[in-house]
Design a protein around this motif. Structure first.
Motif, PDB file in Angstrom:
ATOM      1  N   GLU A   1      20.409  23.848  21.827  1.00 16.55           N
ATOM      2  CA  GLU A   1      20.631  22.479  22.320  1.00 16.55           C
ATOM      3  C   GLU A   1      19.966  21.466  21.392  1.00 16.55           C
ATOM      4  O   GLU A   1      20.551  20.437  21.048  1.00 16.55           O
ATOM      5  CB  GLU A   1      20.056  22.336  23.735  1.00 16.55           C
ATOM      6  CG  GLU A   1      20.838  23.063  24.823  1.00 16.55           C
ATOM      7  CD  GLU A   1      22.088  22.316  25.249  1.00 16.55           C
ATOM      8  OE1 GLU A   1      22.348  21.217  24.713  1.00 16.55           O
ATOM      9  OE2 GLU A   1      22.808  22.839  26.117  1.00 16.55           O
ATOM     10  N   TRP A   2      18.724  21.766  20.956  1.00 12.36           N
ATOM     11  CA  TRP A   2      18.019  20.875  20.042  1.00 12.36           C
ATOM     12  C   TRP A   2      18.721  20.827  18.688  1.00 12.36           C
ATOM     13  O   TRP A   2      18.856  19.751  18.082  1.00 12.36           O
ATOM     14  CB  TRP A   2      16.571  21.328  19.871  1.00 12.36           C
ATOM     15  CG  TRP A   2      15.679  20.979  21.036  1.00 12.36           C
ATOM     16  CD1 TRP A   2      15.079  21.847  21.910  1.00 12.36           C
ATOM     17  CD2 TRP A   2      15.305  19.672  21.471  1.00 12.36           C
ATOM     18  NE1 TRP A   2      14.359  21.167  22.847  1.00 12.36           N
ATOM     19  CE2 TRP A   2      14.475  19.816  22.601  1.00 12.36           C
ATOM     20  CE3 TRP A   2      15.582  18.379  21.000  1.00 12.36           C
ATOM     21  CZ2 TRP A   2      13.923  18.737  23.273  1.00 12.36           C
ATOM     22  CZ3 TRP A   2      15.036  17.291  21.678  1.00 12.36           C
ATOM     23  CH2 TRP A   2      14.216  17.476  22.801  1.00 12.36           C
ATOM     24  N   LEU A   3      19.173  21.977  18.213  1.00 11.26           N
ATOM     25  CA  LEU A   3      19.886  22.012  16.925  1.00 11.26           C
ATOM     26  C   LEU A   3      21.162  21.189  16.997  1.00 11.26           C
ATOM     27  O   LEU A   3      21.556  20.530  16.032  1.00 11.26           O
ATOM     28  CB  LEU A   3      20.192  23.457  16.527  1.00 11.26           C
ATOM     29  CG  LEU A   3      18.999  24.385  16.261  1.00 11.26           C
ATOM     30  CD1 LEU A   3      19.501  25.773  15.847  1.00 11.26           C
ATOM     31  CD2 LEU A   3      18.074  23.801  15.194  1.00 11.26           C
ATOM     32  N   ALA A   4      21.840  21.258  18.144  1.00 14.29           N
ATOM     33  CA  ALA A   4      23.086  20.505  18.326  1.00 14.29           C
ATOM     34  C   ALA A   4      22.839  18.999  18.278  1.00 14.29           C
ATOM     35  O   ALA A   4      23.743  18.217  17.979  1.00 14.29           O
ATOM     36  CB  ALA A   4      23.738  20.890  19.656  1.00 14.29           C
ATOM     37  N   LYS A   5      21.607  18.596  18.573  1.00 17.02           N
ATOM     38  CA  LYS A   5      21.251  17.171  18.526  1.00 17.02           C
ATOM     39  C   LYS A   5      20.769  16.758  17.139  1.00 17.02           C
ATOM     40  O   LYS A   5      20.340  15.618  16.931  1.00 17.02           O
ATOM     41  CB  LYS A   5      20.168  16.879  19.568  1.00 17.02           C
ATOM     42  CG  LYS A   5      20.647  17.050  20.997  1.00 17.02           C
ATOM     43  CD  LYS A   5      19.495  16.865  21.987  1.00 17.02           C
ATOM     44  CE  LYS A   5      19.982  17.105  23.417  1.00 17.02           C
ATOM     45  NZ  LYS A   5      18.871  17.004  24.406  1.00 17.02           N
ATOM     46  N   GLY A   6      20.813  17.705  16.187  1.00 20.43           N
ATOM     47  CA  GLY A   6      20.446  17.388  14.809  1.00 20.43           C
ATOM     48  C   GLY A   6      18.981  17.553  14.482  1.00 20.43           C
ATOM     49  O   GLY A   6      18.516  17.121  13.419  1.00 20.43           O
TER      50      GLY A   6
END
Length: 208
Positions: free
Chosen positions: A160-165
């Motif tokens: 989820e954090w990776l998806a937010k960049g």
């Protein structure tokens, strides 16, 4: 009572052949035949067909766009795509906008009539090649979904954090863990999802 069938097909010879096929079928009658989507969109509300045989590759609006407009305003009409295209994108877009079946022109008159009968019996007729593609697509979806479900709560949280960049250092700070632990979780994610990059992992996660 005879079922009324409409046809949208830009090839004149094929359109006339389909119309003749409908007229020669005892339990069907021709509601109208149209050479393009624009004429069909204007005429179908007045001709009131029970079902439509719809080509996809039309001049102007495509058959998919035609189904989208007509189905929205005439939800009672059943749509059977009758086309030469077998690519996944057109199949699923047709089904998404409201088509109930998808057959190929090469299937021939007998199968087309059978598909219309199946449509009125509540079925979703598809050519065998098309049905295999649909089944294969759902199989791929289930495989992807199973891979996502195999992730731990922490791994999903990191995704989820990776998806937010977020970068590894930022994720580590937010979750109060070391960057080495973040890297280990990401490696586990790659292995479970059978991917090699962060972009692939995030795309797979977002498309679940």
């Amino acid at each position: 009572m005879k079922k009324r069938i409409g046809i949208v097909e830009d090839n004149r010879d094929l359109r006339e052949a389909l119309a003749m096929m409908i007229q020669f079928t005892e339990h069907f009658e021709l509601a109208g035949s149209y050479e393009n989507a624009e004429i069909a969109i204007e005429s179908v509300p007045q001709s009131k067909p029970d079902a439509m045989l719809m080509d996809i590759n039309l001049p102007g609006f495509s058959g998919i766009e035609c189904v989208s407009v007509l189905k929205r305003n005439n939800p009672e009409i059943l749509f059977l795509m009758c086309t030469s295209y077998e690519d996944d994108d057109k199949i699923f877009k047709s089904l998404e906008v409201g088509a109930s079946g998808y057959i190929l022109k090469t299937d021939g008159p007998t199968k087309i009539i059978g598909a219309l009968d199946d449509l009125f019996d509540g079925g979703s007729p598809m050519s065998s090649n098309i049905a295999r593609k649909v089944v294969a697509s759902f199989s791929k979806f289930e495989t992807k979904n199973a891979a996502i479900q195999s992730l731990t709560l922490r791994e999903k949280e990191i995704l989820e954090w990776l998806a937010k960049g977020k970068m590894n250092k930022e994720v580590a700070a937010d979750l109060e863990i070391s960057t080495g632990t973040v890297r280990k979780h990401i490696q586990n994610i790659y292995e479970k999802l059978h991917v090699n990059t962060r972009v692939e992992a995030v795309n797979l996660y977002l498309k679940r």
